[in-house]
Design a protein around this motif. Structure first.
Motif, PDB file in Angstrom:
ATOM      1  N   SER A 154       0.831  -1.193   0.000  1.00  0.00           N
ATOM      2  CA  SER A 154       0.000   0.000   0.000  1.00  0.00           C
ATOM      3  C   SER A 154       0.868   1.245   0.000  1.00  0.00           C
ATOM      4  O   SER A 154       1.906   1.294   0.657  1.00  0.00           O
ATOM      5  CB  SER A 154      -0.876  -0.052   1.257  1.00  0.00           C
ATOM      6  OG  SER A 154      -2.047   0.682   1.093  1.00  0.00           O
ATOM      7  N   GLY A 155       0.449   2.258  -0.750  1.00  0.00           N
ATOM      8  CA  GLY A 155       1.244   3.474  -0.856  1.00  0.00           C
ATOM      9  C   GLY A 155       0.482   4.708  -0.406  1.00  0.00           C
ATOM     10  O   GLY A 155      -0.728   4.807  -0.586  1.00  0.00           O
ATOM     11  N   GLY A 163      -2.715  -1.311  -2.513  1.00  0.00           N
ATOM     12  CA  GLY A 163      -3.678  -0.461  -1.816  1.00  0.00           C
ATOM     13  C   GLY A 163      -3.124   0.948  -1.737  1.00  0.00           C
ATOM     14  O   GLY A 163      -2.027   1.234  -2.231  1.00  0.00           O
ATOM     15  N   CYS A 164      -3.873   1.863  -1.126  1.00  0.00           N
ATOM     16  CA  CYS A 164      -3.378   3.230  -0.992  1.00  0.00           C
ATOM     17  C   CYS A 164      -4.115   3.970   0.116  1.00  0.00           C
ATOM     18  O   CYS A 164      -5.105   3.486   0.669  1.00  0.00           O
ATOM     19  CB  CYS A 164      -3.497   3.980  -2.315  1.00  0.00           C
ATOM     20  SG  CYS A 164      -5.200   4.337  -2.780  1.00  0.00           S
ATOM     21  N   SER A 165      -3.618   5.175   0.423  1.00  0.00           N
ATOM     22  CA  SER A 165      -4.258   6.027   1.424  1.00  0.00           C
ATOM     23  C   SER A 165      -5.208   7.000   0.732  1.00  0.00           C
ATOM     24  O   SER A 165      -5.238   7.114  -0.492  1.00  0.00           O
ATOM     25  CB  SER A 165      -3.206   6.809   2.202  1.00  0.00           C
ATOM     26  OG  SER A 165      -2.702   7.851   1.377  1.00  0.00           O
ATOM     27  N   ILE A 181       3.142   5.929   4.176  1.00  0.00           N
ATOM     28  CA  ILE A 181       1.831   6.195   4.789  1.00  0.00           C
ATOM     29  C   ILE A 181       2.084   6.553   6.251  1.00  0.00           C
ATOM     30  O   ILE A 181       2.748   5.805   6.963  1.00  0.00           O
ATOM     31  CB  ILE A 181       0.906   4.965   4.699  1.00  0.00           C
ATOM     32  CG1 ILE A 181       0.677   4.578   3.234  1.00  0.00           C
ATOM     33  CG2 ILE A 181      -0.408   5.214   5.427  1.00  0.00           C
ATOM     34  CD1 ILE A 181      -0.168   3.333   3.043  1.00  0.00           C
ATOM     35  N   SER A 182       1.532   7.690   6.708  1.00  0.00           N
ATOM     36  CA  SER A 182       1.869   8.164   8.050  1.00  0.00           C
ATOM     37  C   SER A 182       1.198   7.353   9.155  1.00  0.00           C
ATOM     38  O   SER A 182       1.703   7.261  10.263  1.00  0.00           O
ATOM     39  CB  SER A 182       1.496   9.636   8.208  1.00  0.00           C
ATOM     40  OG  SER A 182       0.098   9.794   8.064  1.00  0.00           O
ATOM     41  N   GLY A 183       0.014   6.786   8.852  1.00  0.00           N
ATOM     42  CA  GLY A 183      -0.663   5.998   9.879  1.00  0.00           C
ATOM     43  C   GLY A 183      -1.736   6.768  10.625  1.00  0.00           C
ATOM     44  O   GLY A 183      -1.919   6.576  11.825  1.00  0.00           O
ATOM     45  N   ALA A 184      -2.463   7.621   9.908  1.00  0.00           N
ATOM     46  CA  ALA A 184      -3.614   8.314  10.511  1.00  0.00           C
ATOM     47  C   ALA A 184      -4.615   7.262  10.987  1.00  0.00           C
ATOM     48  O   ALA A 184      -4.732   6.198  10.394  1.00  0.00           O
ATOM     49  CB  ALA A 184      -4.271   9.232   9.478  1.00  0.00           C
ATOM     50  N   ALA A 226       7.009   8.330  12.551  1.00  0.00           N
ATOM     51  CA  ALA A 226       5.652   8.247  11.982  1.00  0.00           C
ATOM     52  C   ALA A 226       4.852   7.196  12.750  1.00  0.00           C
ATOM     53  O   ALA A 226       5.375   6.128  13.066  1.00  0.00           O
ATOM     54  CB  ALA A 226       5.718   7.884  10.499  1.00  0.00           C
ATOM     55  N   PRO A 227       3.572   7.481  13.060  1.00  0.00           N
ATOM     56  CA  PRO A 227       2.759   6.510  13.811  1.00  0.00           C
ATOM     57  C   PRO A 227       2.728   5.137  13.151  1.00  0.00           C
ATOM     58  O   PRO A 227       2.709   4.121  13.845  1.00  0.00           O
ATOM     59  CB  PRO A 227       1.362   7.140  13.810  1.00  0.00           C
ATOM     60  CG  PRO A 227       1.581   8.591  13.565  1.00  0.00           C
ATOM     61  CD  PRO A 227       2.853   8.741  12.796  1.00  0.00           C
ATOM     62  N   MET A 228       2.725   5.096  11.835  1.00  0.00           N
ATOM     63  CA  MET A 228       2.717   3.796  11.164  1.00  0.00           C
ATOM     64  C   MET A 228       3.958   2.999  11.550  1.00  0.00           C
ATOM     65  O   MET A 228       3.889   1.790  11.766  1.00  0.00           O
ATOM     66  CB  MET A 228       2.648   3.986   9.634  1.00  0.00           C
ATOM     67  CG  MET A 228       2.540   2.695   8.844  1.00  0.00           C
ATOM     68  SD  MET A 228       1.066   1.711   9.240  1.00  0.00           S
ATOM     69  CE  MET A 228      -0.157   2.492   8.202  1.00  0.00           C
ATOM     70  N   VAL A 229       5.098   3.679  11.672  1.00  0.00           N
ATOM     71  CA  VAL A 229       6.342   3.007  12.041  1.00  0.00           C
ATOM     72  C   VAL A 229       6.283   2.537  13.497  1.00  0.00           C
ATOM     73  O   VAL A 229       6.597   1.386  13.801  1.00  0.00           O
ATOM     74  CB  VAL A 229       7.559   3.939  11.829  1.00  0.00           C
ATOM     75  CG1 VAL A 229       8.842   3.315  12.388  1.00  0.00           C
ATOM     76  CG2 VAL A 229       7.717   4.284  10.351  1.00  0.00           C
ATOM     77  N   THR A 230       5.827   3.408  14.391  1.00  0.00           N
ATOM     78  CA  THR A 230       5.858   3.027  15.812  1.00  0.00           C
ATOM     79  C   THR A 230       4.804   1.962  16.118  1.00  0.00           C
ATOM     80  O   THR A 230       4.953   1.202  17.069  1.00  0.00           O
ATOM     81  CB  THR A 230       5.631   4.256  16.718  1.00  0.00           C
ATOM     82  OG1 THR A 230       4.408   4.889  16.347  1.00  0.00           O
ATOM     83  CG2 THR A 230       6.758   5.253  16.570  1.00  0.00           C
TER      84      THR A 230
END
Ligand SMILES: Cc1cc2nc3c(=O)[nH]c(=O)nc-3n(C[C@H](O)[C@H](O)[C@H](O)COP(=O)(O)OP(=O)(O)OC[C@H]3O[C@@H](n4cnc5c(N)ncnc54)[C@H](O)[C@@H]3O)c2cc1C
Ligand SMILES: Nc1ncnc2c1ncn2[C@@H]1O[C@H](COP(=O)(O)O)[C@@H](O)[C@H]1O
Lengths: 254, 311
Positions: free
Chosen positions: B195-196, B221-223, B255-258, B280-284
């Protein structure tokens, strides 16, 4: 075509949703506000129908005085008129919301003639009750279909498309009708600078409905338990590729 | 006690998993009556009512809502539940509107308290929980999918037929045509979703995501930022207002992870984030992460996967 669109002002939280101390609302002190995405598409769809067939687009919201911001945004993307049903900012339950919106629509129709089409979002982004549009349709005695991702008009018939796992279904509704749409039905336009300036000066009609609470009452909000996670860093930059491929192998994906 | 009615959706005679979840939840509240439109063998319930009417041979939400409302008027159940699917939510909203009763959608837990119910329901597509009270003579609720395990009913209950009185006018919202679109691997069935997000930078930037998805038998997929920019169609969007996915591996690139994206993919078994921002929240929140510019990382991964597939 006379079209009405119901939109709701909601906060747009980022990575997580914070609550107020009394847990009665989302802590929106540092958040921007928006309309629910489905409803943004409903406004765009109404404007496209107007552009194709002529007519007017009226947007309506039940919410605090600040919801004028969302009405003006809708005007900047092509709506013609805006109506605010002003509350003190507390959230109204679905029955009370639907009754107020139906009342607002009826008085607009008395003054300006019936709406051929009333559009809703499939569900509001915050409350997600999946019902206000259907309740309003029953109050007005009009046909209603939800989950719509395609609209075409053929004379007095509205052709609506709804996605399924296998493809899509087609419905034919006689006008006047009510339709609840989903994001993806179109790609909403962005306002231009002149249209924003025009929207700033536009008049917003405002009234204060009285509401009877329905049988569903919110007591408090809660954030779901977050599963504490620890992230395994596979590496920095392209050098991480073998570690990623190892992971794919471990997961049985290669 | 007239018990709890559960509207069970079925696919030509086989009840849906999420409807059986609603049956399971109902079992804790009282005697369960399964209600189906058209016949569908069902066990593990006290009673089974089959609604029959020519108008109901295909999806017809107004007519279905009217039929269920008539059944409620005749039988006066204490409650009627359905699964919180697009159809379940829609049909119960019709019932609620016709009978002028409250409806609690997307409920995960019900706690009877005297004549009322206290309940938990999800908001924001699952990002937030709400505790609410439901006060009504007949309680209507839809059950959020996968909130509880499905009931495993044994045996088969004899069905009784209920024939509602439906006006022909209600055919105005009945399916007139079905169009089948066959796709290969879809977002919801793919074992891997690549996903991008905004970080991909352009529509062309998705080529390397397509390559990786192709090599792994996955889907792209995507945001929402990506769909809003017109880089990908909305059918690729994952999240609150897009598709819900639960693949074996979700690879989130740029993707930042909103939270509205996260609810769409949080059911994934494993999450790999590729992002140049380690905060980034997606990373954590991810299980695995690669820190860096996503394009060189993905190109190297594609090359490495090709190399390993060849040997
Ligand atoms: C009611 C509502 C519903 C919504 N529904 C959805 C939904 O269904 N789906 C959805 O996705 N969003 C949804 N959103 C939007 C959501 O809030 C976010 O705006 C969106 O998910 C952000 O997309 P993004 O992560 O691609 O962009 P950004 O938040 O801008 O993040 C981009 C990320 O890419 C990283 N990055 C940038 N360049 C690179 C590079 N070269 N290499 C690696 N990393 C890079 C950045 O560090 C950043 O983390 C919704 C919002 C609202 C209010
Ligand atoms: N306060 C409100 N003002 C205007 N429209 C609303 C409001 N609440 C809900 N709606 C409309 O009803 C739809 C369904 O809302 P809900 O039943 O809350 O999921 C939304 O997508 C909006 O179009």
């Amino acid at each position: 075509m006379r079209i009405l669109v119901c939109v709701k002002r909601v906060p747009a939280p980022g990575a997580r949703i914070a609550l107020t101390d009394d847990r009665q609302a989302v802590d929106a002190r540092h958040l921007p506000f928006t309309v629910s995405p489905h409803e943004e598409c409903a406004v765009e769809e109404a404007v496209r129908i107007k552009e194709g067939h002529g007519g007017t687009v009226v947007v309506m919201t039940l919410g605090p005085a600040e919801a004028e911001e969302q009405l003006r945004y809708a005007i900047s993307t092509g709506a013609d008129e805006a109506v605010l049903l002003a509350t003190d900012g507390s959230e109204w339950d679905p029955q009370a919301t639907a009754a107020a919106l139906a009342g607002g629509i009826e008085s607009l129709e008395l003054a300006g003639g019936p709406f051929d089409l009333v559009l809703f979002g499939n569900e509001s982004a915050d409350a997600g009750g999946y019902q206000v549009g259907i309740r309003v349709a029953h109050a007005l005695g009009r046909p209603v279909i939800s989950g719509i991702k395609g609209i075409e008009l053929e004379g007095a018939t509205l052709i609506a498309r709804r996605e399924t796992d296998a493809g899509f279904e087609v419905y034919h509704l006689p006008l006047p009708a009510v339709v609840a749409v989903k994001e993806g039905i179109n790609l909403p336009r962005y306002p231009t600078l002149p249209s924003r300036l025009k929207a700033k000066k536009a008049e917003v009609a405002s009234s204060r409905p009285t509401g009877q609470p329905g049988g569903l009452a919110m007591l408090r909000l809660d954030t779901p338990l977050e599963v504490a996670s620890s992230t395994t860093i596979l590496g920095q930059g392209p050098e991480a590729a073998p570690a990623v491929a190892d992971l794919l192998e471990d997961l049985g994906l290669l | 006690m007239s018990g709890v009615f559960v509207f069970v959706e079925h696919d030509s005679g086989s009840p849906s998993e999420t409807s059986l979840q609603a049956v399971a939840l109902a079992g804790a509240l009282g005697e369960v009556t399964a209600v189906t439109i058209g016949d569908c063998p069902i066990g593990g319930v006290a009673r089974h009512v089959v609604i029959e009417h020519p108008l109901l041979s295909d999806h017809a939400p107004e007519a279905m809502g009217e039929a269920l409302a008539q059944l409620c008027r005749t039988r006066s159940p204490d409650a009627m539940l359905a699964s919180g699917t697009e159809r379940g939510n829609e049909i119960l909203a019709h019932v609620a509107a016709i009978l002028d009763l409250p409806l609690a959608a997307m409920v995960t837990e019900i706690r009877p308290s005297g004549q009322n119910w206290e309940l938990t329901r999800v908001r924001w597509g699952g990002s937030l929980l709400e505790e609410a009270s439901l006060t009504a003579s007949l309680k209507l609720a839809t059950i959020a999918p996968h909130a509880v395990d499905a009931a495993v009913g044994s045996g088969e209950v004899d069905a009784e037929v209920f024939e509602p009185d439906l006006s022909d006018e209600l055919s105005r919202t009945r399916v007139v045509e079905r169009v089948t679109v066959s796709e290969g691997i879809t977002l919801t069935t793919a074992p891997v979703v690549v996903s991008g997000g905004r970080g991909v930078g352009s529509p062309e930037g998705f080529a390397v995501l397509e390559d990786l998805a192709g090599l792994l038998g996955g889907a792209v997929g995507c945001s929402r930022v990506v769909t809003n920019n017109g880089w990908r169609p909305h059918s690729d969007q994952v999240g609150q207002t897009g598709t819900r996915v639960a693949p074996h591996l979700y690879i989130a690139c740029g993707i930042s992870g909103a939270i509205q994206h996260w609810v769409g993919m949080m059911a994934s078994k494993n999450v790999l984030a590729i992002n140049n921002d380690p905060e980034a929240p997606m990373v954590t929140k991810a299980d695995y992460a690669v820190i860096g510019d996503l394009h060189p990382v993905l190109e190297a991964v594609v090359a490495e996967v090709r190399r390993r597939k060849e040997v």
